[in-house]
Design an enzyme around this catalytic site. Sequence first.
Site, PDB file in Angstrom:
ATOM      1  N   ASP A  86       0.852  -1.206   0.018  1.00 40.90           N
ATOM      2  CA  ASP A  86       0.034   0.025  -0.032  1.00 40.90           C
ATOM      3  C   ASP A  86       0.919   1.148   0.076  1.00 40.90           C
ATOM      4  O   ASP A  86       2.032   1.272  -0.023  1.00 40.90           O
ATOM      5  CB  ASP A  86      -0.965   0.043   1.133  1.00 40.90           C
ATOM      6  N   HIS A  92       1.584  -9.076  -3.256  1.00 43.33           N
ATOM      7  CA  HIS A  92       0.632  -8.140  -3.134  1.00 43.33           C
ATOM      8  C   HIS A  92       1.338  -6.899  -3.146  1.00 43.33           C
ATOM      9  O   HIS A  92       1.732  -6.560  -2.142  1.00 43.33           O
ATOM     10  CB  HIS A  92      -0.240  -8.285  -1.971  1.00 43.33           C
ATOM     11  N   ASP A 135       1.212 -17.860  -3.751  1.00 47.76           N
ATOM     12  CA  ASP A 135       1.849 -16.665  -4.597  1.00 47.76           C
ATOM     13  C   ASP A 135       0.978 -15.990  -5.441  1.00 47.76           C
ATOM     14  O   ASP A 135       1.188 -16.185  -6.706  1.00 47.76           O
ATOM     15  CB  ASP A 135       3.109 -17.375  -5.438  1.00 47.76           C
ATOM     16  N   GLU A 146       2.368 -10.448   1.032  1.00 49.91           N
ATOM     17  CA  GLU A 146       2.725  -9.029   0.589  1.00 49.91           C
ATOM     18  C   GLU A 146       4.105  -8.829   0.895  1.00 49.91           C
ATOM     19  O   GLU A 146       4.905  -9.873   1.143  1.00 49.91           O
ATOM     20  CB  GLU A 146       1.784  -8.120   1.691  1.00 49.91           C
TER      21      GLU A 146
END
Length: 869
Positions: free
Chosen positions: A347, A678, A726, A735
């Site tokens: 993020d 991620h 994965d 992540e």
Amino acid sequence: MIPSRRHFAALAATTTLVLIGATAGPAHAEVPPDAPEQLRNGDFSAGTSPWFGYGTGDLGVSDGRLCTTVPGGLANPWDAGIGQDAVPLIAGAEYELSFDVSATPGTALTAVLQLGSAPYTTYASVSAAATATAQHVVKTFTAPADNPGAQLIFQIGGSPQAQTVCLDNVSLRGGEAAPPYEPDTGPRVRVNQVGYLPGGPKNATVVTDATDPLTWQLRSAVGAVVASGETTPRGVDAASQQNVQTVDLSAYRTPGTGYTLVVDGEASHPFDISGTLYDRLRADSLQFFYAQRSGTAIDGDLIGAGYARPAGHLGVAPNQGDTDVPCQPGVCDYRLDVRGGWYDAGDHGKYVVNGGIATYQLLNAFERSKTAETAAGGAPLGDATLRVPERGNTVPDILDEARWELEFLLRMQVPAGRPLAGMAHHKIHDRNWTGLPLAPQDDPQPRELHPPSTAATLNLAAVAAQCARLFAPYDAAFAARCRTAAKTGYAAAKAHPAIYASAADGNGGGAYDDSNVTDEFYWAAVELWLTTGERAYLTDLTASPLHTAEVFDAGGAFGWQSVAALGRLDLATVPNGLPAAEQARVRASVTAAADRYLATLRGQAYGLPLPGTAGAYVWGGNSNIINNAVVLGTAFDLTRNAKYRDGAVQTADYLLGRNALNVSYVTGWGEHAAQNQHSRLYGHQLDPNLPHPPAGSLAGGPNAALQDPYAANLLAGCQPMFCYVDDINSYSTNEVAINWNSALAWLASFLADQGDAATVPAPACAVTYTTHGSWPDGFNTQVTVRNTGTSPVDGWSLRWAFTGDQQVRDFWSAKLTQSGATVTAKNESWNAKIAPGGTVTFGLLGATSGGPNPAPTLITLNGVACTVS
Ligand code: 9MR
Ligand code: 9MR
């Protein structure tokens, strides 16, 4: 089950509209009531993921429904939509699509199952007139085509008026249940796919039904058998529930490439035996941080064209930050420039406690080069060792990288004159979660400062104190800024000792909540004492219950939420003025913890220092495993006992392929490595024009709690070591994150320093280092070296490092040079020889601006540690 009041009311108010038959297609049969569900998170109980919106406002969950806004006046229904990808359709199978929908003030909309790219072939569709009252829409159809990855879209554009549209209970039942997920685990012989150090431990694990020992063969690249032996049956491994046996080929030490291990008719992935295996991993794992930098353009010439991007979050549209960021409503009435730092993970958030521990770990990897024999001198971490813009500025690159985050952390401190001045804001991130992928410079979300917290403040104080002592020889002004920030922060935390970040504050960014800051107080007091030598900090740290408590948890020695062990480790390694008995106790607590991690490791057939229970496999657990190895590595640095080094080295085997999934968790490293982490930046899986994460990025790893919907659907019922996939959708197992890569960087640096992992040489020298006089800005030290070995020394170079800003000004009876904090003393021509039992003595005058000036604990003679007193 009795429906809740709200649901009951909603049901009562829902009108049902049933449409039968596909637009075109054969007649259909009834869809049986137990037909499998093909959509994910259709009730929005897991938030908005994996639903996406386009042409709409942010997607949000309100009252258990997915709601969003749509502007009025769009030309076409398909100019705005809410959808889900990867919906499997089987030609000829029957389906029932159903959903509840409402819209205010009201609009026509169409749900379309389609090919997700041009020519957008429609497989089925249903239109409805949505009003303020939710209605239930049902449509049955026969799929006209096969498509394992169809797209469901609610086309909600085209109304003259702006609308708020809400969806709930979206379902597509029919077709076939997805076959149970069977990960491809490759050969049953599990090795470190990268390789083994010549003098180090070499262990492998074989998955087999056999319960009696098997024969193993080590084969060279051309297939010749170079070693063989018998396996050790280990029974059923707790973490994987596999029957396994282990192989120990440590006795084979010949360097080479392309070895395979053959057992039970299976050959492992190929691997090397080499003393330079980890040199590039040290640089790769550190390079990750440059790629995560916020507030600066990323230079493709430095890290590869695929990673080049414009600066993110500098206030250039569509970005709304981070140069002038307001608080969340009601939290503060000022704005701060909090540009820079690293994006936390996949993020775009920036969180002080996590940024802090990641920075700590880079700084500590550097500080280790001042106190650990195998790292001594720190050349591999010096200037021009990384591909960063600061390369060539004479400051070690790892410090330059850490500074990128330090400058951000300092900006998060509440300025003087404001309420809670000196405290640190807990975090800054988007107001709402964004979808994937999303380049930082394209993030349109408003950015907000979240309230200050005691945890963030103490974390900042600890890391700023570390900064002050480590930057002192390179940039006195920056070191002074760090020192002031650390002291101010610590004082502010003492004045506000219980301001906790809320666990509920997790929209648009992670919560990073923590309601026990005893450990943060301890860690900050330790770092401030090591840096300043001021008595008040010593008083605080010795008064802390954590000073004598057991602080090294079996499941993870330390992490962003529990930092007491960081204080303990630094007290054990950074030279300081603790009384000798106290120092011995602190160090013994580190080796005792290392002994426990070793015992755990030996009990695991996959050789990792983590208990084999589901509770030990948590979000980001790979970093916990590594942090336990950090304690093993530190115990080796303190004792020179090779069993601890071997434990740290074995931990790398697990990460690089010796595991139940036969996967390397480090991108670009090993035959079969994870690559779809991620991340909004490295979204290759979603858009082939984007890169995978750069080589040397660590995946979070198996998480038995399956805390994201994708993993929860796919992996339900998994054994702990198998709870990983994965896939970019699985943020709770896969992540990337700065605090995980900092752990990897520390370990990789330690491993690279071990070279061949040869036998540890016995000390052959004893040094006395005595500071005879000190005054406010200087000191006078005398050093005596005794040759305690049996052969004469002819030509010597003695090396140690100062703890802070000490500078050699004058010297006699040896030639002294200094680089950063590291001092090298070379013999004069007349005292080059030291006979066995003989001594030489030299002296120096040093300058300092104050602060502690303890004797170094590591002094090497021609690269080998001496005993120091
Ligand atoms: O993408 C987010 C990831 O970086 C975080 O680790 C994770 C937990 O905080 O949340 C992810 O975001 C998801 C959110 O939690 C729920 N809605 C969907 C978001 C995107 O997948
Ligand atoms: O690493 C964090 C992990 O310990 C927590 O269990 C998890 C849920 O709160 O959050 C992890 O941190 C994520 C953060 O909340 C948002 N950015 C991505 C982080 C890594 O997944």
